[in-house]
Design an enzyme around this catalytic site. Structure first.
Site, PDB file in Angstrom:
ATOM      1  N   LEU A  42       0.791  -1.225   0.000  1.00  0.00           N
ATOM      2  CA  LEU A  42       0.000   0.000   0.000  1.00  0.00           C
ATOM      3  C   LEU A  42       0.831   1.287   0.000  1.00  0.00           C
ATOM      4  CD1 LEU A  42      -2.817  -1.061   2.489  1.00  0.00           C
ATOM      5  CD2 LEU A  42      -2.756  -1.350   0.005  1.00  0.00           C
ATOM      6  N   ASP A  95      24.094  -9.239   6.741  1.00  0.00           N
ATOM      7  CA  ASP A  95      24.278 -10.379   5.856  1.00  0.00           C
ATOM      8  C   ASP A  95      25.747 -10.606   5.506  1.00  0.00           C
ATOM      9  OD1 ASP A  95      23.247 -12.498   4.047  1.00  0.00           O
ATOM     10  OD2 ASP A  95      24.095 -11.177   2.511  1.00  0.00           O
TER      11      ASP A  95
END
Length: 104
Positions: A42, A95
């Site tokens: 949205l 990461d």
């Protein structure tokens, strides 16, 4: 992103196998800002006129500090793009460093 001593020194010395953590995280953050509307349900797509992601090392807390800013010329805010840029940059730091330390 609090790395801990071992990971911090490897990032500082650019010694990680995956490459230059700060440079890669900066690029990832910029890409994240550009893809905000596809990542956040949205959230409407807007034309971004500028994105900056700055990463700096904080030797006192063994951390990477991330600041992201986004700009547009339209009559809307770009806070979601800036927040997404910072979040994606932080995830990239994690990461790239997770193999060195599980304490990040």
């Amino acid at each position: 992103v609090i790395l801990g001593k071992k990971a911090f020194h490897q990032v500082e010395g650019n010694e990680l196998k995956k490459g230059d953590v700060l440079a890669v995280a900066r690029l990832a953050g910029i890409q994240g800002a550009k893809h905000t509307s596809t990542l956040i349900p949205l959230c409407h797509n807007i034309v971004i006129s500028g994105v900056a992601v700055d990463l700096s090392l904080d030797a006192t807390s063994y951390a990477v500090d991330i600041t992201a800013t986004a700009k547009c010329t339209g009559a809307t805010g770009v806070e979601m793009e800036a927040l997404t840029a910072a979040g994606v940059a932080a995830l990239t730091v994690y990461d790239m460093c997770k193999a060195v330390s599980k304490d990040i």
